[in-house]
Design an enzyme around this catalytic site. Structure first.
Site, short mmCIF file in Angstrom:
data_model
loop_
_atom_site.label_atom_id
_atom_site.label_comp_id
_atom_site.label_asym_id
_atom_site.label_seq_id
_atom_site.Cartn_x
_atom_site.Cartn_y
_atom_site.Cartn_z
CD GLU A 130 -0.81 -0.21 3.81
OE1 GLU A 130 -1.07 -1.41 3.97
OE2 GLU A 130 -1.11 0.68 4.59
CE LYS A 132 7.24 5.30 5.42
NZ LYS A 132 7.29 6.73 5.70
S1 IVH Z 1 2.27 1.05 9.07
C1 IVH Z 1 4.36 -0.50 13.11
N1 IVH Z 1 1.38 2.01 6.82
O1 IVH Z 1 5.36 5.61 8.11
C2 IVH Z 1 4.36 0.46 12.00
N2 IVH Z 1 2.81 3.38 8.12
O2 IVH Z 1 8.08 4.83 9.24
C3 IVH Z 1 3.00 0.82 11.55
N3 IVH Z 1 3.19 5.59 7.17
O3 IVH Z 1 4.92 6.19 11.51
C4 IVH Z 1 3.03 1.77 10.43
N4 IVH Z 1 1.93 5.34 5.40
O4 IVH Z 1 3.57 7.60 9.89
C5 IVH Z 1 2.15 2.24 7.90
N5 IVH Z 1 0.48 2.77 4.83
C6 IVH Z 1 1.23 2.97 5.89
C7 IVH Z 1 1.90 4.19 6.10
C8 IVH Z 1 2.69 4.35 7.22
C9 IVH Z 1 2.71 6.17 6.05
C10 IVH Z 1 4.11 6.24 8.11
C11 IVH Z 1 3.64 6.24 9.51
C12 IVH Z 1 4.70 5.56 10.30
C13 IVH Z 1 5.87 5.70 9.39
C14 IVH Z 1 6.81 4.55 9.64
#
Ligand code: IVH
Length: 713
Positions: A130, A132
């Protein structure tokens, strides 16, 4: 002029002292960037540069695992929250993601997971992909279906209460659609701004004569962290739900995709580009597809996130320090642009390192205007053969300070001037510049001003270091203010002691201070209070704050623990400076301290000027707190464990990861040093050896009972 030391030594060539020193420097530098990024919404390096620092930190830690610091950036996420909002402790920490930069990294990520779970080659493994989102993560807590709290990530453990602000976001349901939701549900996701809304906000800012935001992420962060929710309401923030935290009762789905579907059914906006894949090839295909659509999405993304789909597997995989083993962020390559290099300017850092900075014709790269780029050191200038007037290719990933990648030779004007690196420091003393020798005795790439404390640039940098977060950390007296006071004719601060006499020197009852730019009545009072509070300081902070070369935070802590009190440390330091061989040998014998540190201490305290500066400072302090003894945290901290036989409730990798997380050392064979042998069925010679040696032998269940937890958390 600010400057930083640039990293040049290959990790394989680092001595343990150099590694420890660099890890200390990296910890501080990364923490500074985290603070500027997360708290001040004003980053000063590009994402790529930031990632490079973190990578360097991990590489050094991989080679010297014994040097991993308590405050290592690999163990912490982001920065502590700012003071303005109420603090919120996250019931489940909000962690971060490791990065992948190449197809190979992605293949390795999947292979690692398969190894960890011991999956056969033909066993399927579903992984979601997905976008980021380049915004800021946020946690939303619902009780009985009602939104009760919104919180920022902060340092991952403690964030800020932004409930009033998240309530203004249309994408955030105030009530969940389904009446049968569990009592407590915490949904997590990303707050962001669309390109169109970002442009409108900046137009409004400009029209009102206010500063414009560098990019949508900063604008979103600034908007979410507004103390006045009315301002947030005028900034049309959006929210994508992609994760969860605390949950009462059973989860409503057993896969990542299932959970996201559930959140969507409850009224959350989820990303339509999310896909579930069955192989590395499929993941990479989604990555390239999303990359192609990037420009037309209408919001910023900086990569693709892959997550193991099955939640039971996520549990088994667990976490490595700050990030889950079951997820990774595959970053997009940095953006590039061409521009003309007009000049090269020199910045001088605290240790006198001269860093050349390219002054560029302003150029927009990914929506941000770039005018400066680092050239690292003279060898890099030679390698690039960059000349003034050249057209250069620059690269930036997220925010400021990009890098010069190369020269477009076809466009070199006939009169392009080769750059001659200065032989003297740019300050008025014009001190000669020397090429540094590395600890291995070889020529280093860095050039240093030999003026040390006489050099005005180095003095300012020393003061900056002195007030930095890991040193004296005086709220309201940051790098900017200290540089300002250094030049101030009225209330000059030329050395650390001067900070503590500021208030007394302002005989006008702070009128002078109040008149200074940026200081109002309350901030003057806060500043004076913050300075007063720091007259009490822990010994290790004081030693670190002195800015002795090679004495980073870890070394400062070691010295503090070894000598216990300031008087003991100072006495030994002076004896070393005077050439006392016994004092030298004593310091050399301290764990992790070698000749480089002892020489630096000798040099530092051998300067009469420094000795006076230190005495003046100590004269201003009321209490220097003696060093603390290390804490024992878990039942197996510091113990050596051997796992043997076929474990039934966890794989060997899981067992090892669990033991290490709890502070134990995992060894491959039984020896005198072994504290526990955890034996599964079929254990052979190791078990026998353990019995012979009288080592405690545990079953898997006994091990779980000892540490107080089971596999999977
Ligand atoms: S999952 C345990 N999914 O990326 C980690 N993070 O470097 C759960 N982020 O702090 C995060 N899009 O701010 C996840 N689709 C996505 C994301 C995402 C942006 C950011 C989020 C996180 C950082 C991690």
């Amino acid at each position: 002029m600010a400057g930083r030391d640039h990293i040049t030594t290959p990790v394989s060539a680092l001595s343990p002292e150099e590694a420890a020193d660099e890890l200390a420097r990296l910890a501080e530098e990364i923490a500074g960037h985290d603070r500027r990024y997360y708290q001040d919404d004003a980053p000063t390096v590009s994402d790529a540069e930031y990632d490079a620092l973190r990578r360097r930190n991990s590489e050094i830690e991989a080679r010297f695992p014994e040097l991993i610091r308590e405050d290592s950036p690999s163990r912490t996420v982001g920065a502590a929250p700012s003071q303005k909002f109420a603090k919120v402790r996250h019931a489940v920490p909000m962690l971060s993601l490791a990065n992948a930069f190449s197809d190979g990294d992605v293949a390795e990520f999947v292979a690692r997971i398969r190894r960890f779970l011991r999956l056969a080659d033909d066993e399927p493994l579903a992984i979601t992909a997905e976008p980021k989102i380049d915004g800021l993560s946020c946690s939303l807590r619902y009780e009985n279906g009602h939104l009760v709290r919104g919180a920022t990530r902060g340092d991952g453990f403690e964030g800020e209460d932004v409930t009033a602000n998240v309530r203004t976001i249309d994408d955030v349901p105030k009530r969940l659609r389904d009446d049968s939701v569990p009592e407590v549900v915490e949904v997590r996701g990303e707050v962001y701004l669309s390109h169109a809304d970002f442009a409108r906000i900046n137009e409004r800012q400009a029209a009102a004569g206010k500063p414009v935001f560098a990019n949508p992420r900063n604008a979103a962060a600034g908007s979410l962290r507004q103390l006045d929710p009315k301002i947030t309401r005028d900034r049309p923030l959006k929210f994508f739900a992609y994760a969860w935290g605390e949950f009462s009762g059973a989860l409503p789905a057993d896969t990542q995709a299932g959970m996201v579907g559930w959140m969507q059914a409850l009224g959350f906006v989820t990303n339509p580009l999310m896909k579930t894949c069955g192989s590395v090839e499929e993941l990479l295909a989604v990555y390239h597809d999303i990359e192609e659509r990037r420009a037309t999405l209408g919001y910023d993304i900086d990569g693709v996130v892959y997550k193991v789909d099955r939640l039971d597997l996520q549990d088994r995989l667990g976490f490595v320090s700050r990030s889950p083993r079951w997820a990774i962020a595959h970053k997009f390559p940095a953006e590039k642009a061409l521009t003309i290099l007009r000049d090269i300017e020199i910045q001088v850092g605290r240790t006198g390192a001269l860093t050349p900075v390219a002054k560029l014709d302003p150029v927009t790269v990914g929506g941000v205007v770039v005018q400066n780029a680092t050239l690292h050191n003279p060898d890099e200038i030679a390698r690039l053969d960059v000349r003034i007037g050249d057209t250069v290719q620059i690269q930036r990933a997220g925010d400021v300070i990009p890098q010069v990648l190369g020269v477009v030779l076809d466009k070199r004007p006939a009169d392009a001037v080769p750059y001659e690196f200065p032989a003297v420091c740019p300050c008025e003393l014009k001190t000669p510049v020397v090429r540094e020798t590395t600890a291995g005795g070889e020529e280093g790439a860095v050039r240093r001003c030999s003026g040390e404390f006489a050099c005005p640039y180095q003095k300012v940098e020393h003061l900056r270091h002195f007030v930095s977060r890991r040193a004296f950390d005086i709220e309201g007296l940051g790098e900017k203010q200290i540089a300002f006071f250094f030049e101030d004719p009225d209330l000059p601060v030329k050395e650390p002691a001067d900070i503590f006499t500021l208030a007394a020197r302002d005989e006008t009852n702070f009128k002078k201070l109040k008149d200074k730019e940026g200081f109002g009545t309350t901030s003057v009072k806060n500043l004076v209070d913050a300075i007063e509070a720091r007259r009490t300081i822990p010994l290790e902070r004081l030693i670190f704050a002195l800015g002795i070369r090679h004495v980073g935070e870890t070394t400062a802590r070691q010295l503090a623990r070894a000598y216990g009190t300031w008087d003991a440390f100072f006495a030994v330091a002076r004896r070393i400076a005077a050439g006392d061989a016994d004092a030298r040998a004593e310091m050399d014998a301290i764990d992790q301290i070698g000749d480089a540190v002892v020489d630096a201490v000798a040099k530092y305290f051998g300067e009469t000027h420094n000795e006076r500066v230190v005495e003046n400072l100590v004269g201003q302090l009321t209490t220097i707190e003696d060093a603390e003894k290390p804490l024992e945290a878990t039942p197996v901290a510091g113990k050596t464990v051997v796992f043997t036989g076929s474990l039934e409730q966890m794989t060997r990798d899981e067992a090892k990861a669990m033991a290490e997380r709890l502070g134990a050392k995992v060894a491959g064979s039984v020896s005198k040093k072994t504290d526990y042998v955890v034996a599964g069925p079929g254990a052979g010679s190791k078990l026998a050896k353990a019995r012979d040696a009288g080592v405690t032998v545990l079953t898997e269940d006994e091990w779980f009972a000892l540490v107080g937890e089971r596999a999977g958390g």
